[in-house]
Scaffold this active site. Structure first.
Site, PDB file in Angstrom:
ATOM      1  N   ARG A  40     -37.140   0.452  16.100  1.00 33.61           N
ATOM      2  CA  ARG A  40     -38.515   1.216  16.071  1.00 33.61           C
ATOM      3  C   ARG A  40     -38.051   2.926  16.815  1.00 33.61           C
ATOM      4  NH1 ARG A  40     -43.914  -0.708  16.979  1.00 33.61           N
ATOM      5  NH2 ARG A  40     -44.905   0.412  18.202  1.00 33.61           N
ATOM      6  N   ILE A  66     -47.737   5.372  15.113  1.00 30.49           N
ATOM      7  CA  ILE A  66     -47.459   4.732  14.577  1.00 30.49           C
ATOM      8  C   ILE A  66     -48.037   2.775  15.273  1.00 30.49           C
ATOM      9  CG2 ILE A  66     -45.556   4.286  16.046  1.00 30.49           C
ATOM     10  CD1 ILE A  66     -43.591   3.034  15.490  1.00 30.49           C
ATOM     11  N   SER A  67     -48.345   1.520  14.762  1.00 32.43           N
ATOM     12  CA  SER A  67     -48.834   0.472  15.071  1.00 32.43           C
ATOM     13  C   SER A  67     -48.045  -0.222  16.044  1.00 32.43           C
ATOM     14  CB  SER A  67     -49.142  -0.066  14.370  1.00 32.43           C
ATOM     15  OG  SER A  67     -50.221   0.358  12.970  1.00 32.43           O
ATOM     16  N   GLN A  68     -48.484  -0.594  17.035  1.00 28.68           N
ATOM     17  CA  GLN A  68     -48.282  -1.490  18.145  1.00 28.68           C
ATOM     18  C   GLN A  68     -47.457  -2.460  17.399  1.00 28.68           C
ATOM     19  OE1 GLN A  68     -51.305  -4.116  19.078  1.00 28.68           O
ATOM     20  NE2 GLN A  68     -50.467  -4.782  21.444  1.00 28.68           N
ATOM     21  N   PRO A  69     -46.378  -3.179  18.217  1.00 33.66           N
ATOM     22  CA  PRO A  69     -45.433  -3.768  18.157  1.00 33.66           C
ATOM     23  C   PRO A  69     -46.138  -5.295  17.225  1.00 33.66           C
ATOM     24  CG  PRO A  69     -44.498  -2.768  19.760  1.00 33.66           C
ATOM     25  CD  PRO A  69     -45.834  -2.339  19.108  1.00 33.66           C
TER      26      PRO A  69
END
Ligand code: SAH
Length: 217
Positions: A40, A66-69
């Site tokens: 990531r 970028i979205s949260q994991p």
């Protein structure tokens, strides 16, 4: 150099998987393995790399994130991929979710409306050697007719579903999107049936908005 960087970040990635994903109920082993293997930190600006495995979304430029994991893993799990599927993604962003999906299915087709992000995702995915991914810069609300029908369609920007998406799904296929407006969304999963569709609602969430048209910058 790059493989060294990947190894150096294995620890934070393992911690992310156990503390943010397993702890919150992500159980699909294929999803956990994909999250463990995709670097990531190589998908965000180097200035943000130290925060790549934190429990939050991060800016990727052009006002996007970028979205949260957890959200990437959660959405991937809800697609219930077995490995043979062809998946359409709306909202490539930096290409991170695309990379995760590419390890879970046969081929990913991903559309981004902002040209600079589309180019950046192309570089990121080339660096990470994801051969089973096709990208295009376009308005994802129109789907991608050329390769339809898809086994699944995942939308990573919040809004309301375009009718075209259900049309471009196979019977039994799944459409997953954060539905709603004004930054208040809820994940909804629709399964295409012979006559209409079934639907299930999941997590409340916040995504950047699904917008019309293409931005050439
Ligand atoms: N999955 C991405 C998340 C990016 S945020 C990642 O892992 O980085 C959502 C993205 O959807 C943004 O880049 C935004 O530009 C894009 N988007 C919004 N509306 C769109 C549309 N109509 N078609 C294609 N992309 C769109």
């Amino acid at each position: 150099m790059q493989s060294h960087t990947i190894l150096a970040n294995e620890r934070p990635r393992q911690r992310m998987v156990s503390e943010q994903l397993i702890a919150r109920g992500v159980t699909d082993q294929r999803v956990l393995d994909a999250m463990l293997s995709v670097p990531r930190h190589l998908f965000v600006d180097s200035a943000l790399a130290s925060r790549a495995y934190h429990d939050c979304a991060l800016p990727i430029g052009s006002g996007q994130t970028i979205s949260q994991p957890y959200m990437v893993a959660r959405m991937s799990q809800l697609l219930e991929l077995q490995g043979q599927e062809r998946v359409l993604e709306i909202g490539t962003g930096c290409g991170y979710q695309t990379a995760v999906l590419s390890r879970l299915c046969r081929r990913v087709y991903s559309i981004e409306r902002i040209e600079s992000l589309h180019e950046r995702a192309r570089k990121n995915l080339r660096a990470a050697r994801h051969a089973n991914v096709m990208l295009k810069c376009a308005d994802g609300r129109l789907g991608w007719e050329e390769y339809a029908p898809y086994d699944a369609i995942i939308v990573t920007a919040g809004g309301f579903a375009s009718d075209v998406w259900l049309e471009q799904l196979k019977p039994g296929g799944v459409l997953l999107l954060p539905e709603g407006e004004g930054g208040v969304h809820r994940l909804v999963k629709r399964r295409k049936l012979n006559n209409g569709y079934s639907e299930e609602y999941f997590d409340a969430c916040t995504f950047v908005p699904l917008l019309e048209g293409v931005n050439h910058y």
